[in-house]
Design a protein around this motif. Structure first.
Motif, PDB file in Angstrom:
ATOM      1  N   UNK A  49       0.843  -1.198   0.000  1.00 26.06           N
ATOM      2  CA  UNK A  49       0.000   0.000   0.000  1.00 26.06           C
ATOM      3  C   UNK A  49       0.876   1.246   0.000  1.00 26.06           C
ATOM      4  N   UNK A  50       1.956   1.197   0.770  1.00 26.05           N
ATOM      5  CA  UNK A  50       2.890   2.318   0.797  1.00 26.05           C
ATOM      6  C   UNK A  50       3.508   2.544  -0.576  1.00 26.05           C
ATOM      7  N   UNK A  51       3.912   1.449  -1.230  1.00 24.54           N
ATOM      8  CA  UNK A  51       4.467   1.571  -2.579  1.00 24.54           C
ATOM      9  C   UNK A  51       3.445   2.172  -3.538  1.00 24.54           C
ATOM     10  N   UNK A  52       2.203   1.698  -3.433  1.00 27.50           N
ATOM     11  CA  UNK A  52       1.158   2.200  -4.325  1.00 27.50           C
ATOM     12  C   UNK A  52       0.896   3.684  -4.088  1.00 27.50           C
ATOM     13  N   UNK A  53       0.902   4.090  -2.840  1.00 24.23           N
ATOM     14  CA  UNK A  53       0.659   5.505  -2.510  1.00 24.23           C
ATOM     15  C   UNK A  53       1.781   6.369  -3.072  1.00 24.23           C
ATOM     16  N   UNK A  54       3.019   5.904  -2.941  1.00 20.10           N
ATOM     17  CA  UNK A  54       4.153   6.709  -3.371  1.00 20.10           C
ATOM     18  C   UNK A  54       4.159   6.927  -4.883  1.00 20.10           C
ATOM     19  N   UNK A  55       3.615   5.965  -5.626  1.00 23.74           N
ATOM     20  CA  UNK A  55       3.591   6.092  -7.083  1.00 23.74           C
ATOM     21  C   UNK A  55       2.295   6.701  -7.591  1.00 23.74           C
ATOM     22  N   UNK A  56       1.446   7.169  -6.686  1.00 25.64           N
ATOM     23  CA  UNK A  56       0.197   7.801  -7.090  1.00 25.64           C
ATOM     24  C   UNK A  56      -0.878   6.840  -7.536  1.00 25.64           C
ATOM     25  N   UNK A  57      -0.741   5.553  -7.150  1.00 28.11           N
ATOM     26  CA  UNK A  57      -1.693   4.546  -7.613  1.00 28.11           C
ATOM     27  C   UNK A  57      -3.007   4.571  -6.844  1.00 28.11           C
ATOM     28  N   UNK A  58      -3.047   5.280  -5.718  1.00 25.28           N
ATOM     29  CA  UNK A  58      -4.245   5.239  -4.882  1.00 25.28           C
ATOM     30  C   UNK A  58      -5.177   6.412  -5.133  1.00 25.28           C
ATOM     31  N   UNK A  59      -5.224   6.861  -6.360  1.00 21.41           N
ATOM     32  CA  UNK A  59      -6.211   7.881  -6.714  1.00 21.41           C
ATOM     33  C   UNK A  59      -7.604   7.289  -6.592  1.00 21.41           C
ATOM     34  N   UNK A  60      -8.609   8.109  -6.307  1.00 19.87           N
ATOM     35  CA  UNK A  60      -9.971   7.585  -6.160  1.00 19.87           C
ATOM     36  C   UNK A  60     -10.400   6.765  -7.372  1.00 19.87           C
ATOM     37  N   UNK A  61     -10.914   5.577  -7.084  1.00 18.72           N
ATOM     38  CA  UNK A  61     -11.460   4.673  -8.103  1.00 18.72           C
ATOM     39  C   UNK A  61     -10.417   4.249  -9.137  1.00 18.72           C
ATOM     40  N   UNK A  62      -9.150   4.199  -8.736  1.00 17.25           N
ATOM     41  CA  UNK A  62      -8.085   3.829  -9.678  1.00 17.25           C
ATOM     42  C   UNK A  62      -8.106   2.345 -10.016  1.00 17.25           C
ATOM     43  N   UNK A  63      -8.702   1.513  -9.121  1.00 16.83           N
ATOM     44  CA  UNK A  63      -8.724   0.062  -9.330  1.00 16.83           C
ATOM     45  C   UNK A  63     -10.162  -0.443  -9.180  1.00 16.83           C
ATOM     46  N   UNK A  64     -11.025  -0.086 -10.097  1.00 14.55           N
ATOM     47  CA  UNK A  64     -12.458  -0.333  -9.922  1.00 14.55           C
ATOM     48  C   UNK A  64     -12.873  -1.795 -10.038  1.00 14.55           C
ATOM     49  N   UNK A  65     -12.058  -2.631 -10.681  1.00 15.22           N
ATOM     50  CA  UNK A  65     -12.469  -4.022 -10.915  1.00 15.22           C
ATOM     51  C   UNK A  65     -12.188  -4.945  -9.741  1.00 15.22           C
ATOM     52  N   UNK A  66     -11.404  -4.483  -8.765  1.00 16.92           N
ATOM     53  CA  UNK A  66     -11.047  -5.357  -7.640  1.00 16.92           C
ATOM     54  C   UNK A  66     -12.272  -5.753  -6.836  1.00 16.92           C
ATOM     55  N   UNK A  67     -12.400  -7.065  -6.554  1.00 14.44           N
ATOM     56  CA  UNK A  67     -13.479  -7.569  -5.701  1.00 14.44           C
ATOM     57  C   UNK A  67     -12.976  -7.896  -4.301  1.00 14.44           C
ATOM     58  N   UNK A  68     -11.742  -8.387  -4.219  1.00 15.33           N
ATOM     59  CA  UNK A  68     -11.146  -8.770  -2.936  1.00 15.33           C
ATOM     60  C   UNK A  68      -9.760  -8.163  -2.814  1.00 15.33           C
ATOM     61  N   UNK A  69      -9.468  -7.617  -1.633  1.00 17.74           N
ATOM     62  CA  UNK A  69      -8.131  -7.118  -1.310  1.00 17.74           C
ATOM     63  C   UNK A  69      -7.730  -7.741   0.017  1.00 17.74           C
ATOM     64  N   UNK A  70      -6.728  -8.591  -0.020  1.00 10.44           N
ATOM     65  CA  UNK A  70      -6.306  -9.353   1.148  1.00 10.44           C
ATOM     66  C   UNK A  70      -4.900  -8.934   1.544  1.00 10.44           C
ATOM     67  N   UNK A  71      -4.674  -8.787   2.842  1.00  9.92           N
ATOM     68  CA  UNK A  71      -3.362  -8.374   3.337  1.00  9.92           C
ATOM     69  C   UNK A  71      -2.945  -9.268   4.494  1.00  9.92           C
ATOM     70  N   UNK A  72      -1.669  -9.632   4.506  1.00 15.88           N
ATOM     71  CA  UNK A  72      -1.124 -10.483   5.569  1.00 15.88           C
ATOM     72  C   UNK A  72       0.376 -10.303   5.619  1.00 15.88           C
ATOM     73  N   UNK A  73       0.990 -10.799   6.682  1.00 14.40           N
ATOM     74  CA  UNK A  73       2.446 -10.777   6.785  1.00 14.40           C
ATOM     75  C   UNK A  73       2.999  -9.661   7.634  1.00 14.40           C
ATOM     76  N   UNK A  74       2.217  -8.601   7.820  1.00 18.32           N
ATOM     77  CA  UNK A  74       2.609  -7.469   8.657  1.00 18.32           C
ATOM     78  C   UNK A  74       1.344  -6.898   9.284  1.00 18.32           C
ATOM     79  N   UNK A  75       1.521  -6.061  10.288  1.00 15.58           N
ATOM     80  CA  UNK A  75       0.375  -5.366  10.863  1.00 15.58           C
ATOM     81  C   UNK A  75      -0.220  -4.420   9.825  1.00 15.58           C
ATOM     82  N   UNK A  76      -1.543  -4.406   9.735  1.00 14.26           N
ATOM     83  CA  UNK A  76      -2.251  -3.580   8.761  1.00 14.26           C
ATOM     84  C   UNK A  76      -2.812  -2.342   9.453  1.00 14.26           C
ATOM     85  N   UNK A  77      -2.495  -1.187   8.919  1.00 20.62           N
ATOM     86  CA  UNK A  77      -2.940   0.075   9.511  1.00 20.62           C
ATOM     87  C   UNK A  77      -4.293   0.490   8.932  1.00 20.62           C
TER      88      UNK A  77
END
Length: 518
Positions: free
Chosen positions: A259-287
């Motif tokens: 998520x940090x990488x995506x934010x730094x590259x500007x990937x987290x603009x509103x509705x930038x990934x509209x087709x995603x149905x599931x977003x799963x995170x593991x391996x580190x604490x999630x903020x």
């Protein structure tokens, strides 16, 4: 009556093959391989493994990148009835040698980089038979030719047989081998089928290397549904929305650091990934703040925080984010890890070994628990015997929330004593990340002048240490304030794109004497 059964993992691929034979099973770069092609390739390679001079192998190393050879190698090993031992060609040579020996690997499937590693090992005295179709044979290694008859069908196994051997870091400096049985994976993926509505129309990311346990989730959830699997190359992080659109991704799974990488590259603009149905995170604490940012970019996506050590088969708890209720459950800005999987129990253990109903080290027992490490000496201190049952000690400190779910507070060993203060490093990270201009923060400790000091690394805007210290002094007691603040453009990441905390701790330990902000 025979106790042989179909492997839960191979059965999943066969189910996908039957449900969607025209679908792509995996796309690596520009090459797409459909289910029938991958199935036939795995049967052919499994036949070659069975015909090896020393007989069918019990454990097959898969020394590859996320390449076609890697995916076919995993399936071929399972089809042959062997345990899969995924390895990483970028690891130090001695570490790889130890893992091969500890897992008693009989044969290896390798791609180009893996073959180069095996040749180096051969020069050091370890020569293992290798299946590397298409690669030149320079005579360095005994080769397993892909000739003869393919297997007619995947081998049958016992639920107590080992399906996978995965390695975790060990406090002794050597990796610990964790066997996962076919019965453990059967339980896990049966629950996964109930929890997620994956279909043959889905397209899964794969951000984890094959030697990381979460890679199994992507592979066998995708293949169990007849969906396609898409390894994510490093360059894709420069334009994640573009990669999502090109591959029509609907299921994303990664460490929260993505998520940090995506934010730094500007990937987290509103509705930038509209087709995603599931977003799963593991391996580190999630903020929580990261979930909000991610969901703004993928508003149609259900976000789940799933947790579990390798010893408990991939993940053993889960929390689905609700914008209405989840924020009030967060502690130190972290998202709950949720409730245990069906069939499991847990205990919370205090530092003095007493049971707690509220907070302590998480200990779990149930059908996903490993029977023990490959080296029995590694079992010492990792398992608890209580009430006639064996429990795995995770080393993670958790708290029970009012709704019965669990919240992760940090590693048990991340709670440190500093000048008499009992300090939770996650609390310092949360406080620093809340300071204006700071994007992310990591706190570590180092020994200095006979005591323990806190050192923090942060990303975002570079600013004078006294300013940060002044802001933290409004949130934290004086005894919890860091002694050094280091700005980084970005955090170092390990091979699975998790923050490399060990490297940061080593950097902190190697710095010059402490500087206390005024």
């Amino acid at each position: 009556m025979s106790d042989l059964v179909d492997s839960a993992l191979t059965a999943r691929f066969l189910r996908g093959l039957a449900a969607a034979p025209a679908n792509t099973a995996v796309r690596v770069g520009a090459r797409s391989v459909r289910y029938p092609e991958l199935h036939e390739l795995a049967l052919s390679w499994a036949g070659a493994l069975h015909a090896a001079p020393d007989g069918p192998p019990r454990a097959v190393g898969v020394l590859t990148d996320r390449s076609l050879e890697g995916y076919a190698g995993v399936l071929a090993a399972l089809y042959a009835g062997a345990a899969v031992v995924p390895l990483h060609s970028g690891f130090p040579l001695e570490r790889t040698r130890r893992m091969l020996k500890t897992a008693r690997v009989d044969a290896v499937v390798a791609d180009g980089p893996g073959l180069a590693t095996l040749r180096e090992l051969a020069q050091a005295g370890l020569r293992l038979p290798v299946l590397a179709p298409g690669a030149d044979d320079d005579g360095t290694l005994p080769r397993i030719p892909v000739t003869g008859r393919p297997l007619d069908a995947p081998a049958r196994v016992r639920d107590t047989d080992t399906a996978y051997v995965l390695f975790t870091s060990g406090s002794t400096g050597r990796p610990k081998g964790v066997p996962l049985t076919h019965g453990m994976t059967r339980h896990y993926f049966t629950l996964a089928d109930r929890s997620y509505d994956f279909t043959a129309e889905d397209a899964f990311s794969q951000t984890f290397d094959l030697n990381f346990d979460c890679a199994m989730f992507d592979m066998f959830c995708a293949w169990g549904a007849g969906a396609s699997l898409h390894p994510v190359p490093a360059q894709a992080y420069r334009d994640l929305p573009g990669f999502f659109a090109e591959r029509a991704l609907t299921v994303w799974f990664s460490a929260p650091s993505a998520i940090t990488l995506a934010r730094r590259t500007g990937a987290l603009a509103p509705d930038a990934m509209p087709a995603l149905r599931w977003s799963l995170f593991a391996g580190e604490a999630l903020r929580a703040a990261d979930v909000v940012a991610w969901q703004a970019a993928a508003p149609g996506s259900t976000v789940a925080n799933i947790y579990g050590p390798t010893e408990l088969t991939l993940t053993v708890t889960g929390h689905r984010w609700s914008p209405e209720t989840s924020p009030d459950l967060c502690v130190n800005g972290l998202v709950p890890i949720g409730s245990l999987h069906e069939g499991h129990d847990h205990l919370l253990l205090t530092p003095d070994g007493q049971l707690s109903g509220h907070e302590g080290e998480l200990c779990v027992t149930g059908p996903q628990m490993t029977p023990g490490y490959l080296d029995s000496e590694d079992n010492e201190g990792r398992f608890l015997h209580h009430d006639g049952r064996t429990w795995y000690r995770t080393g993670d400190r958790v708290r029970t929330l009012d709704n019965g779910e669990l919240i992760y507070l940090g590693r048990w060993d991340s709670q440190v004593q500093v000048n008499g203060w009992r300090v939770e490093l996650a609390e310092i990270e949360y406080a620093l990340a809340a300071c204006p201009g700071v994007r992310d923060a990591v706190a570590v400790t180092r020994a200095a002048n006979g005591t323990v000091e806190i050192v923090v690394f942060y990303t975002g805007e570079s600013m004078p240490a006294p300013r940060l210290a002044k802001q933290l002094a409004e949130l934290l007691p004086k005894g919890m304030l860091p002694r050094r603040y280091t700005h980084l453009t970005e955090f170092p990441l390990n091979s699975n794109r998790k923050i490399d905390r060990r490297r940061l701790a080593e950097e902190a330990a190697g710095e010059a004497g402490p500087t206390r902000p005024n």
